[in-house]
Design a protein around this motif. Structure first.
Motif, short mmCIF file in Angstrom:
data_model
loop_
_atom_site.label_atom_id
_atom_site.label_comp_id
_atom_site.label_asym_id
_atom_site.label_seq_id
_atom_site.Cartn_x
_atom_site.Cartn_y
_atom_site.Cartn_z
N PRO B 57 -23.92 40.80 53.07
CA PRO B 57 -22.89 41.18 51.64
C PRO B 57 -22.17 39.72 51.23
CG PRO B 57 -21.76 41.51 53.73
CD PRO B 57 -23.23 41.06 53.96
N VAL B 58 -23.08 39.04 50.74
CA VAL B 58 -22.55 37.71 50.03
C VAL B 58 -23.12 37.80 48.71
CG1 VAL B 58 -22.24 35.33 50.04
CG2 VAL B 58 -22.35 36.66 52.26
N THR B 59 -22.38 37.74 47.73
CA THR B 59 -23.01 37.81 46.23
C THR B 59 -22.88 36.40 45.67
OG1 THR B 59 -20.95 38.39 45.32
CG2 THR B 59 -22.30 40.20 46.27
N ALA B 62 -19.33 35.95 44.70
CA ALA B 62 -18.38 35.44 45.64
C ALA B 62 -18.51 33.85 46.08
CB ALA B 62 -18.54 36.28 46.97
N SER B 147 -15.25 39.53 55.03
CA SER B 147 -16.16 39.56 53.67
C SER B 147 -16.88 38.59 53.47
CB SER B 147 -14.94 39.92 52.57
OG SER B 147 -14.52 38.54 52.40
N GLY B 148 -17.77 38.70 52.43
CA GLY B 148 -18.89 37.80 52.09
C GLY B 148 -18.15 36.59 51.70
N ALA B 149 -16.94 36.71 50.71
CA ALA B 149 -16.24 35.45 50.37
C ALA B 149 -15.66 34.68 51.78
CB ALA B 149 -15.09 35.79 49.57
#
Lengths: 384, 301
Positions: B57-59, B62, B147-149
């Protein structure tokens, strides 16, 4: 007689202030207590790894992968740190306890124990640790705020960084003896007096060289009610920890003799754990020798207590436990033994939350009808 | 007696209520991380790339956001330092009972990479490992908790722990996972993989049936001289990931610091790489009841 009263009072105190630790988790992972607990001999506040473990390994349900739109950084992950030097923690347990009816007899008279059910706060503890010198010197307080009036369960100065991962505790401490079981009412914790309801003032010196651990404590001797400021209690525990299990032994001697009366208590025992796959076994056996003279009763009393438990990790966060307690409270008296079969299901559904259902099937002599009441305990436990 | 209890309880409440304030004031504002400091004006040796694993879940959004190392450092201290140590040297307080031991980040040596054996990994490699965890070890799947961030910030901080990330420009030897197109597993591919498995002498370490019991298995040591066991493919637990593209990457780039070499040059044909990956996956044996009850456990799985 006085000693018997003291022991009786001790048992009441132990029953009133139960507390818990999770030695089966340490056994399952091949850890020593200090792997997860700030207190080097276990129980109480979790350390940084204990907090990670309790949030990452224990919960049954895996959270969904976090989205970018997740709120504040680190909000899901709690480390209990308040700044660089202060950390806090807590345990809270609400328990519904149901005692089932039991019948007995004494000298031809029928005895009956009525069923009861009650809610109670089984534990409300706050923990505080202040690091004065990083990894060297800290102050630790384990404060019970309920169910009884506020009291320090433990409050000590902890000196770390001694050779062989050595440490020194000075203050009010839980004495290092045997398996620090989740259940203070287990006979090995009840009759030996080494439990969460019974701390002492003194010093504890310990070390963890390699896979071994050793702790020696010198204390006032309030454990067993023998404190008279004339002598001290010596308690020691040592063992070897491996990935598949551990073995260890403990010893304690307290002498409360005065010029008029001799009173002493000697306790020794051995404990072991083993882990294979999803199965973990814990066992401990203890011998207690109480002496007193002059006395209207026999001058010495010996008793044995045994505890065994089998834990099965059904799936992540779900543990089934079957246990057995045995106590022969006086080897000189035939047929006075008591025993208890325990069945427990623990679930950690989410971080910081645990629920458990425990059934104690209890067997005691007929005249102790309360000791034959089976117990059903349902507990909700919040912690961090 | 009652009033002294009440007084004590009140004092306790006050003490605990005051703690957050004390903690807030004790928090350092912008303490620099330990070890050599990065030169702020110098550009990164490698820009943070977009994610290679669609499951992570890292876009890109981010990753393109600023990732201040102080946040990464704070998260590192919460989540990573108990095992890897405050300095990142693998000597955290919990390290001594962990097997395998936690990674020493200060050396810049990492097992799971898309770069040549011995080179520093790409940022996407670090993100993947932190996100997915390492099965069979205590390294959890952090994407379930951060989270990804946050993971991007932690990874940024990991890169600061070794000066090699500022000095070396790693060469990519494995294409990004999302650009790989693993073919369907077929009988023919698996047979070809088996032939390669024997030709390349994988049997020496991993054994004839891939059980990790080859003739050399008992003698294997990692770069620090510690005994190390070859992977038992039958257990189906691959530390670098169990997808065909994960096995592809491990084959091509090897596992730095271990006896597992990079086979990128030995298996030049793309089709052969996939054939071997599918063959290794085909060796997984069903655990059954005995495997469930007595098999090794990954703590967080």
């Amino acid at each position: 007689m006085r000693l018997a009263r003291q022991l009786g009072l001790l048992a009441v105190v132990v029953w009133a202030v139960p507390a818990w630790a999770e030695p089966h988790l340490a056994a399952r992972e091949g850890f020593v207590c200090s792997q997860c607990h700030h207190n080097r001999t276990g129980g109480g506040m979790r350390n940084s790894f204990g907090r990670v473990y309790s949030q990452v390994v224990l919960p049954a349900f895996k959270p969904a992968p976090r989205e970018e739109a997740a709120p504040a950084v680190g909000s899901l992950f709690l480390d209990g740190q308040l700044g660089e030097h202060v950390s806090v923690g807590a345990d809270f347990r609400l328990q519904v306890s149901t005692a089932f009816a039991a019948k007995g007899s004494f000298q031809g008279q029928q005895l009956t124990a009525r069923p009861t059910s009650t809610f109670k706060i089984a534990e409300a503890d706050l923990y505080l640790s202040v690091q004065l010198l990083e990894d060297r010197l800290s102050v630790y307080v384990d404060e019970v705020v309920s169910p009884e009036s506020a009291a320090s369960r433990e409050a000590f100065l902890l000196v770390e960084g001694l050779p062989a991962r050595g440490y020194l505790k000075a203050g009010r401490i839980l004495l290092p003896y045997g398996l620090r079981l989740a259940d203070d009412t287990a006979f090995i914790r009840d009759v030996t007096g080494f439990n969460y309801g019974n701390q002492d003032l003194g010093l504890e010196l310990g070390a963890e060289p390699g896979p071994t651990f050793l702790a020696v404590a010198v204390s006032n001797g309030t454990q067993g009610g023998l404190d008279n400021n004339l002598s001290k209690q010596l308690t020691a525990s040592a063992g070897l920890v491996g990935r598949l299990g551990r073995v260890g032994a403990s010893f304690s001697y307290a002498d409360g003799s005065t010029e008029q009366r001799k009173v002493s208590r000697r306790v020794w025992g051995a404990f072991a754990t083993a882990t294979v796959g999803r199965f973990t076994i814990l066992a401990e056996a203890d011998h207690v020798l109480d002496r007193q003279s002059p006395s209207e009763e026999p001058e010495s009393r010996e008793q044995w207590a045994f505890y065994g438990e089998l834990d099965v990790l059904i799936r992540r966060g779900l543990n089934l436990r079957v246990g057995y307690d045995f106590n022969d409270p006086d080897l000189a008296v035939p047929e006075d033994q008591r025993e208890r079969f325990n069945f427990s299901l623990d679930v950690f559904p989410l971080q910081f939350l645990r629920a458990s259902v425990t059934y104690h099937l209890r067997r005691d002599i007929p005249q102790k009808v309360a000791g034959n009441q089976d117990l059903l305990l349902v507990q909700l436990h919040g912690f961090f | 007696m009652q009033s002294s209890h009440a007084t004590r309880r009140t004092m306790l409440i006050l003490l605990w209520a005051s703690l957050p304030l004390a903690g807030a004031s004790a928090q350092p504002a912008e303490e620099p991380p330990p070890g050599p400091q990065p030169a702020p004006a110098k550009p990164q040796a490698e820009p943070i790339p977009p994610p290679s694993n669609p499951e992570t879940p890292v876009t890109a959004a981010a990753l393109s956001a600023p990732a201040p190392s102080s946040e990464g450092r704070r998260l590192y201290r919460k989540a990573c330092a108990p095992c890897h140590g405050i300095r990142g040297d693998g000597e955290g307080p919990a390290a001594r009972f962990l097997d395998p031991p936690p990674r020493d980040f200060t050396t810049g040596n990492y097992k799971f990479r898309s770069t040549p054996s011995g080179a520093v990994p790409l940022t996407e490699d670090l993100i993947r490992t932190v996100s997915e965890g390492i099965p069979g070890t205590f390294m959890p799947r952090w994407k379930e908790h951060l989270s990804g961030a946050e993971i991007a910030q932690v990874v940024e901080y990991l890169r600061e722990l070794s000066p090699r990330f500022r000095e070396e420009v790693p060469e990519r030897v494995v294409p990004p996972a999302d650009s790989l197109a693993p073919p369907e597993s077929t009988e023919e591919l698996i047979r070809r993989g088996e032939v390669l498995y024997r030709e390349l002498q994988c049997t020496k370490c991993h054994g004839d049936a891939g059980r990790g019991d080859g003739p050399s298995a008992a003698e294997l040591r990692d770069d620090l001289g510690r005994p190390i066991l070859p992977t038992d493919f039958g257990a189906g637990r691959f530390r670098g990931g169990a997808r065909p593209e994960d096995l592809y990457r491990t084959m091509v780039s090897g596992l730095s610091g271990t006896p597992m070499p990079a086979y990128g040059e030995s298996i030049a044909e793309e089709r052969d790489r996939w054939a071997l990956a599918h063959y290794l996956r085909s060796l997984r044996r069903p655990g059954g009841v005995a495997g469930y009850l007595f098999g090794p456990q990954t703590p967080w799985e």
